[in-house]
Design a protein around this motif. Structure first.
Motif, PDB file in Angstrom:
ATOM      1  N   TYR A 218      35.559 -31.843 -14.809  1.00 50.47           N
ATOM      2  CA  TYR A 218      36.163 -30.807 -15.646  1.00 50.47           C
ATOM      3  C   TYR A 218      35.108 -30.219 -16.560  1.00 50.47           C
ATOM      4  O   TYR A 218      34.090 -30.854 -16.864  1.00 50.47           O
ATOM      5  CB  TYR A 218      37.369 -31.307 -16.445  1.00 50.47           C
ATOM      6  N   SER A 219      35.337 -28.978 -16.969  1.00 56.20           N
ATOM      7  CA  SER A 219      34.472 -28.340 -17.967  1.00 56.20           C
ATOM      8  C   SER A 219      35.329 -27.436 -18.843  1.00 56.20           C
ATOM      9  O   SER A 219      36.358 -26.917 -18.418  1.00 56.20           O
ATOM     10  CB  SER A 219      33.352 -27.536 -17.306  1.00 56.20           C
ATOM     11  N   PHE A 220      34.880 -27.291 -20.072  1.00 56.30           N
ATOM     12  CA  PHE A 220      35.550 -26.443 -21.060  1.00 56.30           C
ATOM     13  C   PHE A 220      34.423 -25.724 -21.797  1.00 56.30           C
ATOM     14  O   PHE A 220      33.593 -26.368 -22.442  1.00 56.30           O
ATOM     15  CB  PHE A 220      36.359 -27.330 -22.018  1.00 56.30           C
ATOM     16  N   LYS A 221      34.367 -24.402 -21.667  1.00 57.50           N
ATOM     17  CA  LYS A 221      33.279 -23.623 -22.267  1.00 57.50           C
ATOM     18  C   LYS A 221      33.852 -22.490 -23.100  1.00 57.50           C
ATOM     19  O   LYS A 221      34.902 -21.949 -22.783  1.00 57.50           O
ATOM     20  CB  LYS A 221      32.369 -23.043 -21.183  1.00 57.50           C
ATOM     21  N   ALA A 222      33.134 -22.140 -24.140  1.00 55.52           N
ATOM     22  CA  ALA A 222      33.536 -21.017 -24.995  1.00 55.52           C
ATOM     23  C   ALA A 222      32.355 -20.063 -25.143  1.00 55.52           C
ATOM     24  O   ALA A 222      31.231 -20.490 -25.426  1.00 55.52           O
ATOM     25  CB  ALA A 222      33.992 -21.519 -26.358  1.00 55.52           C
ATOM     26  N   TYR A 223      32.634 -18.775 -24.919  1.00 60.15           N
ATOM     27  CA  TYR A 223      31.633 -17.718 -25.011  1.00 60.15           C
ATOM     28  C   TYR A 223      32.107 -16.685 -26.024  1.00 60.15           C
ATOM     29  O   TYR A 223      33.295 -16.405 -26.102  1.00 60.15           O
ATOM     30  CB  TYR A 223      31.477 -16.987 -23.674  1.00 60.15           C
ATOM     31  N   TYR A 224      31.164 -16.087 -26.737  1.00 56.47           N
ATOM     32  CA  TYR A 224      31.504 -14.985 -27.635  1.00 56.47           C
ATOM     33  C   TYR A 224      30.934 -13.706 -27.057  1.00 56.47           C
ATOM     34  O   TYR A 224      29.770 -13.639 -26.675  1.00 56.47           O
ATOM     35  CB  TYR A 224      30.949 -15.202 -29.042  1.00 56.47           C
TER      36      TYR A 224
ATOM     37  N   VAL B  81      37.489 -18.517 -23.431  1.00 55.48           N
ATOM     38  CA  VAL B  81      37.550 -19.961 -23.214  1.00 55.48           C
ATOM     39  C   VAL B  81      37.788 -20.189 -21.727  1.00 55.48           C
ATOM     40  O   VAL B  81      38.794 -19.747 -21.189  1.00 55.48           O
ATOM     41  CB  VAL B  81      38.668 -20.606 -24.059  1.00 55.48           C
ATOM     42  N   GLU B  82      36.820 -20.831 -21.083  1.00 51.82           N
ATOM     43  CA  GLU B  82      36.875 -21.052 -19.643  1.00 51.82           C
ATOM     44  C   GLU B  82      37.086 -22.535 -19.357  1.00 51.82           C
ATOM     45  O   GLU B  82      36.311 -23.366 -19.801  1.00 51.82           O
ATOM     46  CB  GLU B  82      35.544 -20.585 -19.040  1.00 51.82           C
ATOM     47  N   THR B  83      38.145 -22.840 -18.625  1.00 52.89           N
ATOM     48  CA  THR B  83      38.445 -24.210 -18.229  1.00 52.89           C
ATOM     49  C   THR B  83      38.350 -24.297 -16.719  1.00 52.89           C
ATOM     50  O   THR B  83      38.902 -23.458 -16.020  1.00 52.89           O
ATOM     51  CB  THR B  83      39.870 -24.613 -18.667  1.00 52.89           C
ATOM     52  N   GLN B  84      37.624 -25.319 -16.222  1.00 59.44           N
ATOM     53  CA  GLN B  84      37.497 -25.515 -14.788  1.00 59.44           C
ATOM     54  C   GLN B  84      37.692 -26.988 -14.453  1.00 59.44           C
ATOM     55  O   GLN B  84      37.315 -27.863 -15.241  1.00 59.44           O
ATOM     56  CB  GLN B  84      36.122 -25.086 -14.279  1.00 59.44           C
ATOM     57  N   ILE B  85      38.258 -27.240 -13.271  1.00 60.74           N
ATOM     58  CA  ILE B  85      38.344 -28.601 -12.742  1.00 60.74           C
ATOM     59  C   ILE B  85      37.980 -28.557 -11.260  1.00 60.74           C
ATOM     60  O   ILE B  85      38.061 -27.511 -10.624  1.00 60.74           O
ATOM     61  CB  ILE B  85      39.738 -29.235 -12.908  1.00 60.74           C
ATOM     62  N   CYS B  86      37.546 -29.688 -10.756  1.00 55.86           N
ATOM     63  CA  CYS B  86      37.338 -29.857  -9.319  1.00 55.86           C
ATOM     64  C   CYS B  86      38.204 -31.015  -8.874  1.00 55.86           C
ATOM     65  O   CYS B  86      38.262 -32.052  -9.536  1.00 55.86           O
ATOM     66  CB  CYS B  86      35.879 -30.164  -9.009  1.00 55.86           C
ATOM     67  N   SER B  87      38.871 -30.813  -7.763  1.00 62.63           N
ATOM     68  CA  SER B  87      39.751 -31.842  -7.215  1.00 62.63           C
ATOM     69  C   SER B  87      39.361 -32.132  -5.778  1.00 62.63           C
ATOM     70  O   SER B  87      39.045 -31.217  -5.022  1.00 62.63           O
ATOM     71  CB  SER B  87      41.211 -31.375  -7.251  1.00 62.63           C
ATOM     72  N   SER B  88      39.413 -33.404  -5.441  1.00 64.40           N
ATOM     73  CA  SER B  88      39.143 -33.779  -4.052  1.00 64.40           C
ATOM     74  C   SER B  88      40.350 -33.412  -3.220  1.00 64.40           C
ATOM     75  O   SER B  88      41.478 -33.363  -3.709  1.00 64.40           O
ATOM     76  CB  SER B  88      38.847 -35.270  -3.953  1.00 64.40           C
TER      77      SER B  88
ATOM     78  N   THR C  84      37.612 -28.805  -4.222  1.00 62.64           N
ATOM     79  CA  THR C  84      38.084 -27.478  -4.583  1.00 62.64           C
ATOM     80  C   THR C  84      37.944 -27.248  -6.083  1.00 62.64           C
ATOM     81  O   THR C  84      38.423 -28.044  -6.883  1.00 62.64           O
ATOM     82  CB  THR C  84      39.568 -27.317  -4.177  1.00 62.64           C
ATOM     83  N   LYS C  85      37.310 -26.130  -6.436  1.00 71.05           N
ATOM     84  CA  LYS C  85      37.132 -25.780  -7.855  1.00 71.05           C
ATOM     85  C   LYS C  85      38.194 -24.762  -8.233  1.00 71.05           C
ATOM     86  O   LYS C  85      38.414 -23.786  -7.523  1.00 71.05           O
ATOM     87  CB  LYS C  85      35.745 -25.199  -8.096  1.00 71.05           C
ATOM     88  N   SER C  86      38.880 -25.015  -9.339  1.00 73.25           N
ATOM     89  CA  SER C  86      39.847 -24.053  -9.843  1.00 73.25           C
ATOM     90  C   SER C  86      39.583 -23.842 -11.328  1.00 73.25           C
ATOM     91  O   SER C  86      39.013 -24.702 -11.992  1.00 73.25           O
ATOM     92  CB  SER C  86      41.282 -24.517  -9.591  1.00 73.25           C
ATOM     93  N   GLY C  87      39.983 -22.690 -11.836  1.00 74.29           N
ATOM     94  CA  GLY C  87      39.680 -22.391 -13.221  1.00 74.29           C
ATOM     95  C   GLY C  87      40.592 -21.346 -13.822  1.00 74.29           C
ATOM     96  O   GLY C  87      41.400 -20.728 -13.134  1.00 74.29           O
TER      97      GLY C  87
ATOM     98  N   ILE D 160      36.071 -19.917  -7.044  1.00 75.66           N
ATOM     99  CA  ILE D 160      36.886 -20.585  -8.049  1.00 75.66           C
ATOM    100  C   ILE D 160      38.296 -20.024  -7.917  1.00 75.66           C
ATOM    101  O   ILE D 160      38.510 -18.830  -8.085  1.00 75.66           O
ATOM    102  CB  ILE D 160      36.331 -20.347  -9.465  1.00 75.66           C
ATOM    103  N   GLU D 161      39.219 -20.893  -7.593  1.00 70.20           N
ATOM    104  CA  GLU D 161      40.603 -20.479  -7.436  1.00 70.20           C
ATOM    105  C   GLU D 161      41.269 -20.390  -8.804  1.00 70.20           C
ATOM    106  O   GLU D 161      41.066 -21.246  -9.656  1.00 70.20           O
ATOM    107  CB  GLU D 161      41.361 -21.487  -6.572  1.00 70.20           C
ATOM    108  N   SER D 162      42.053 -19.357  -9.006  1.00 70.64           N
ATOM    109  CA  SER D 162      42.823 -19.239 -10.230  1.00 70.64           C
ATOM    110  C   SER D 162      43.909 -20.317 -10.205  1.00 70.64           C
ATOM    111  O   SER D 162      44.469 -20.616  -9.166  1.00 70.64           O
ATOM    112  CB  SER D 162      43.450 -17.857 -10.315  1.00 70.64           C
TER     113      SER D 162
END
Length: 182
Positions: free
Chosen positions: A125-131, A173-180, A156-159, A48-50
């Motif tokens: 895309y994803s948006f996750k929240a962890y405690y 709060v984790e946000t990730q996207i994948c782009s072609s 390519t996945k970046s987050g 996962i690329e920053s």
């Protein structure tokens, strides 16, 4: 003198056995190291690329004002506070569940910023929240209490991960996207 010959023969046999045991140990160690090396190199997990783009999105999104007020006197929560209230399981003053409003708000933000259609490069895309109560665990671990995602990751996945103080712990709060790549 015959006794000496036996001792000499026994000594040679013992040295030969010691050499064989040492050789076997060396072969085993080399085999274990080779297996670990090949196991690591053959893994097909995409890193996962920053992403500065996602960092900017998450920072801006957490400041978006929502239409949820916990009190009678309107004091509307921003997305960061809505996430905290969702974790607590509270409702807005008008009776809407905070997690339902969070899902609607995050979905609208992600759909408008990272549209998933045949023309846009984003396909997931994803948006996750962890405690996390124990913040010494770093950015991994914790109890997931909210997630939304859309699409299928291809490319390519970046987050990016943002932290929100929620004493005695922290919300990640984790946000990730994948782009072609096309």
């Amino acid at each position: 003198m015959p006794v000496r010959r036996n001792n000499n023969k026994n000594m040679k046999n013992k040295r030969g056995q010691d050499e064989i045991v040492g050789f076997i140990i060396i072969v085993l160690l080399v085999s274990v190291v080779a297996l670990v090396f090949f196991g690591i190199t053959l893994r097909k997990t995409a890193p996962i690329e920053s992403s500065v783009r996602l960092e900017n999105f998450a920072g801006a999104a957490l400041g978006v004002t929502t239409d949820c007020s916990i009190k009678k006197v309107p004091s509307y929560l921003d997305l960061e506070d809505l996430i905290k209230e969702c974790r607590k399981g509270t409702s807005c003053y008008d009776g809407k569940k905070t997690c339902e409003l969070l899902n609607k708000t995050v979905g609208e933000l992600l759909d408008s910023t990272f549209p998933i259609n045949g023309q846009a490069p984003t396909n997931y895309y994803s948006f996750k929240a962890y405690y996390q109560q124990n913040t010494s665990q770093g950015s991994s671990g914790g109890v997931e209490f909210y997630t939304t995602e859309k699409g299928k990751c291809e490319g390519t996945k970046s987050g990016n991960t943002q932290s929100i103080s929620s004493l005695p712990g922290v919300i990640r709060v984790e946000t990730q996207i994948c782009s072609s790549s096309a």
